[in-house]
Design a protein around this motif. Sequence first.
Motif, mmCIF file in Angstrom:
data_model
loop_
_atom_site.group_PDB
_atom_site.id
_atom_site.type_symbol
_atom_site.label_atom_id
_atom_site.label_comp_id
_atom_site.label_asym_id
_atom_site.label_seq_id
_atom_site.Cartn_x
_atom_site.Cartn_y
_atom_site.Cartn_z
ATOM 1 N N LYS A 166 0.914 -1.123 -0.073
ATOM 2 C CA LYS A 166 0.048 -0.020 0.189
ATOM 3 C C LYS A 166 0.937 1.264 -0.021
ATOM 4 C CE LYS A 166 -2.150 1.338 3.931
ATOM 5 N NZ LYS A 166 -1.507 2.720 4.211
ATOM 6 N N LEU A 167 0.369 2.274 -0.451
ATOM 7 C CA LEU A 167 0.948 3.675 -0.379
ATOM 8 C C LEU A 167 0.508 4.529 0.819
ATOM 9 C CD1 LEU A 167 0.701 4.344 -4.311
ATOM 10 C CD2 LEU A 167 2.639 3.499 -3.006
ATOM 11 N N ASP A 168 1.267 5.234 1.429
ATOM 12 C CA ASP A 168 0.775 6.022 2.405
ATOM 13 C C ASP A 168 0.311 7.355 1.979
ATOM 14 O OD1 ASP A 168 1.051 4.109 4.453
ATOM 15 O OD2 ASP A 168 3.561 4.924 4.545
ATOM 16 N N LEU A 169 -1.117 7.540 1.422
ATOM 17 C CA LEU A 169 -1.559 8.572 0.709
ATOM 18 C C LEU A 169 -2.674 9.358 1.825
ATOM 19 C CD1 LEU A 169 -2.129 6.973 -2.714
ATOM 20 C CD2 LEU A 169 -0.304 8.357 -2.010
ATOM 21 N N ALA A 170 -3.139 8.717 2.726
ATOM 22 C CA ALA A 170 -4.137 9.067 3.424
ATOM 23 C C ALA A 170 -3.592 9.697 5.044
ATOM 24 C CB ALA A 170 -5.338 8.224 3.951
ATOM 25 N N GLN A 171 -4.203 10.810 5.689
ATOM 26 C CA GLN A 171 -3.903 11.152 6.898
ATOM 27 C C GLN A 171 -4.614 10.323 7.886
ATOM 28 O OE1 GLN A 171 -1.673 13.560 7.087
ATOM 29 N NE2 GLN A 171 -1.399 13.242 4.951
ATOM 30 N N LEU A 172 -3.886 9.219 8.436
ATOM 31 C CA LEU A 172 -4.575 8.359 9.433
ATOM 32 C C LEU A 172 -3.897 8.240 10.768
ATOM 33 C CD1 LEU A 172 -5.289 5.380 6.678
ATOM 34 C CD2 LEU A 172 -6.729 7.208 7.379
ATOM 35 N N PRO A 173 -4.723 7.767 11.726
ATOM 36 C CA PRO A 173 -6.253 7.497 11.894
ATOM 37 C C PRO A 173 -7.113 8.713 11.529
ATOM 38 C CG PRO A 173 -5.141 7.454 13.970
ATOM 39 C CD PRO A 173 -3.998 7.553 13.021
ATOM 40 N N THR A 174 -8.368 8.819 11.090
ATOM 41 C CA THR A 174 -9.216 9.718 11.129
ATOM 42 C C THR A 174 -9.921 9.939 12.547
ATOM 43 O OG1 THR A 174 -10.699 8.409 10.111
ATOM 44 C CG2 THR A 174 -9.570 9.761 8.607
ATOM 45 N N PRO A 175 -10.358 10.940 13.155
ATOM 46 C CA PRO A 175 -10.826 10.881 14.268
ATOM 47 C C PRO A 175 -12.381 10.608 14.485
ATOM 48 C CG PRO A 175 -10.967 13.151 13.373
ATOM 49 C CD PRO A 175 -10.116 12.523 12.650
ATOM 50 N N LEU A 176 -12.689 10.166 15.704
ATOM 51 C CA LEU A 176 -14.209 10.021 15.757
ATOM 52 C C LEU A 176 -14.940 11.169 16.470
ATOM 53 C CD1 LEU A 176 -14.659 6.282 17.084
ATOM 54 C CD2 LEU A 176 -15.742 7.106 15.308
ATOM 55 N N GLN A 177 -15.741 11.893 16.095
ATOM 56 C CA GLN A 177 -16.670 12.941 16.542
ATOM 57 C C GLN A 177 -17.870 12.542 17.212
ATOM 58 O OE1 GLN A 177 -17.015 16.059 13.735
ATOM 59 N NE2 GLN A 177 -18.277 17.371 15.076
ATOM 60 N N PHE A 178 -18.084 13.056 18.452
ATOM 61 C CA PHE A 178 -19.352 12.767 19.311
ATOM 62 C C PHE A 178 -20.268 13.965 18.661
ATOM 63 C CE2 PHE A 178 -21.763 13.046 23.139
ATOM 64 C CZ PHE A 178 -22.931 12.492 22.842
ATOM 65 N N LEU A 179 -21.580 13.770 18.347
ATOM 66 C CA LEU A 179 -22.494 14.610 18.195
ATOM 67 C C LEU A 179 -23.261 14.857 19.209
ATOM 68 C CD1 LEU A 179 -23.258 13.869 14.176
ATOM 69 C CD2 LEU A 179 -21.536 15.265 15.345
ATOM 70 N N SER A 180 -22.872 15.662 20.282
ATOM 71 C CA SER A 180 -23.492 15.726 21.341
ATOM 72 C C SER A 180 -25.029 16.384 21.223
ATOM 73 C CB SER A 180 -22.733 16.432 22.327
ATOM 74 O OG SER A 180 -22.319 17.796 22.161
ATOM 75 N N ARG A 181 -24.865 17.618 20.588
ATOM 76 C CA ARG A 181 -26.281 18.108 20.274
ATOM 77 C C ARG A 181 -27.409 17.517 19.544
ATOM 78 N NH1 ARG A 181 -22.098 21.665 20.521
ATOM 79 N NH2 ARG A 181 -21.859 21.625 18.475
ATOM 80 N N LEU A 182 -26.855 16.701 18.380
ATOM 81 C CA LEU A 182 -27.985 15.980 17.628
ATOM 82 C C LEU A 182 -28.409 14.858 18.535
ATOM 83 C CD1 LEU A 182 -29.338 15.520 14.982
ATOM 84 C CD2 LEU A 182 -27.106 14.010 14.433
ATOM 85 N N SER A 183 -27.451 14.057 19.228
ATOM 86 C CA SER A 183 -27.848 12.843 20.010
ATOM 87 C C SER A 183 -28.854 13.504 21.181
ATOM 88 C CB SER A 183 -26.564 12.429 20.790
ATOM 89 O OG SER A 183 -25.562 12.089 19.788
ATOM 90 N N ALA A 184 -28.527 14.590 21.778
ATOM 91 C CA ALA A 184 -29.560 15.097 22.639
ATOM 92 C C ALA A 184 -30.880 15.492 21.961
ATOM 93 C CB ALA A 184 -29.235 16.476 23.332
ATOM 94 N N GLU A 185 -30.862 16.051 20.889
ATOM 95 C CA GLU A 185 -31.922 16.561 20.239
ATOM 96 C C GLU A 185 -33.030 15.235 19.584
ATOM 97 O OE1 GLU A 185 -31.819 19.641 16.649
ATOM 98 O OE2 GLU A 185 -32.133 17.808 15.618
ATOM 99 N N LEU A 186 -32.348 14.177 19.378
ATOM 100 C CA LEU A 186 -33.113 13.041 18.925
ATOM 101 C C LEU A 186 -33.394 12.088 20.189
ATOM 102 C CD1 LEU A 186 -31.002 12.169 15.681
ATOM 103 C CD2 LEU A 186 -33.268 13.286 15.703
ATOM 104 N N LYS A 187 -32.650 12.273 21.295
ATOM 105 C CA LYS A 187 -32.991 11.593 22.601
ATOM 106 C C LYS A 187 -32.953 10.003 22.047
ATOM 107 C CE LYS A 187 -36.324 14.734 24.455
ATOM 108 N NZ LYS A 187 -35.878 15.897 23.357
ATOM 109 N N GLY A 188 -31.837 9.713 21.387
ATOM 110 C CA GLY A 188 -31.610 8.314 20.846
ATOM 111 C C GLY A 188 -30.296 7.649 21.587
ATOM 112 N N PRO A 189 -29.721 7.001 20.587
ATOM 113 C CA PRO A 189 -28.561 6.473 21.138
ATOM 114 C C PRO A 189 -27.384 7.569 20.647
ATOM 115 C CG PRO A 189 -29.038 5.710 18.678
ATOM 116 C CD PRO A 189 -30.224 6.339 19.395
ATOM 117 N N ARG A 190 -26.236 7.599 21.491
ATOM 118 C CA ARG A 190 -25.150 8.231 20.959
ATOM 119 C C ARG A 190 -24.700 8.375 19.761
ATOM 120 N NH1 ARG A 190 -20.421 7.834 25.582
ATOM 121 N NH2 ARG A 190 -20.499 5.770 24.788
#
Length: 344
Positions: free
Chosen positions: A11-35
């Motif tokens: 493989k070639l190293d072409l991507a910037q890895l690892p990519t982050p995981l972002q928590f969507l706190s406001r959407l999660s609260a708005e939907l009142k469901g899973p994180r």
Amino acid sequence: MRLFLTMIPDKLDLAQLPTPLQFLSRLSAELKGPRIWVKRDDLTGCATSGNKVRKLEFVLAQAIAESADTLLTCGGLQSNHCRATAVLGAQLGLKVHLILRGVPPEQLPDGNLLLASLTGAEISCYPLSQYQHLKELFDYWLDFYRGRGHKPFIIPTGASDGIGVWGYLHCVNELAGQFSEQGINPGAIICATGSGGTQAGLTLGCHLSRLNIPVIGFAVCDDAVYFHGKIRDDIGDWQKRYGISVDTEQLNIQVNDRYMGPSYGRATPEIFSTIRHMATLEGLILDPVYTAKAFYGLIQEIKAGTFQDVSDIVFVHTGGLFGLYAQHDKLGLSINSSAAGFIA
């Protein structure tokens, strides 16, 4: 999963890895469901951003191993894959020829087409009636380049084949580490499905690593029956190329085709509303071709109670920002400027 990662081809190293995981706190609260978490694969690079780069790390390594000097690939006028291939081809010193579906705009190009043009890629545009004969078009250009002493290498739509599968097999290993480090227990991994390769890699990766997490692809063009076949075909190609045996009957392939809209590349007002809402609420930019359709579908399924017993959901953001520019007129935006209080 570690066992299979020891078998990774070049493989070639072409991507910037690892990519982050972002928590969507406001959407999660708005939907009142899973994180809700977003795997930010829109951050794999700059002009090469998106999920295609993970696949192209392996596909382009194969092209170089075969001494190719010309890359032939295909897609729509605003193809993220074609733009990424054009940019990476320039980066690696390879000629790129794009076979695009559609009539070129009369005005200056925008979005992905602008960037592909900027890199110097050769671009051939065909109306749908001609593009439907894609194999013949590839054969023509293969003969054209071979006849001039070049060594062309074909990359299929979206880099989705047995080679490209490795990109998201690798991503699953990355995700597993992040789940463990951040205490995330996903009840589902969600992605947009357009050419099938990303979902194939994620599905196979979760199966091999025994993560027991369903991967649900939200179709953006063809129906669920088509994608079940396409995903199995890509995984079958992977097995054949690398001599790895997998019981494909045990694969948990899930495709939701209820939110694709009128057709590929065309979105309803609800999709553009979702784009505006997520940009305002979370600063998350989605695109109307892939990610916004899948994200809208995810939101509707959460509201319907589909994921009521799930603690976490991970959405794989596959990119597409530049394609948004080409449809900016449908966002319904205006600039409200105020200079109140300014004193000369």
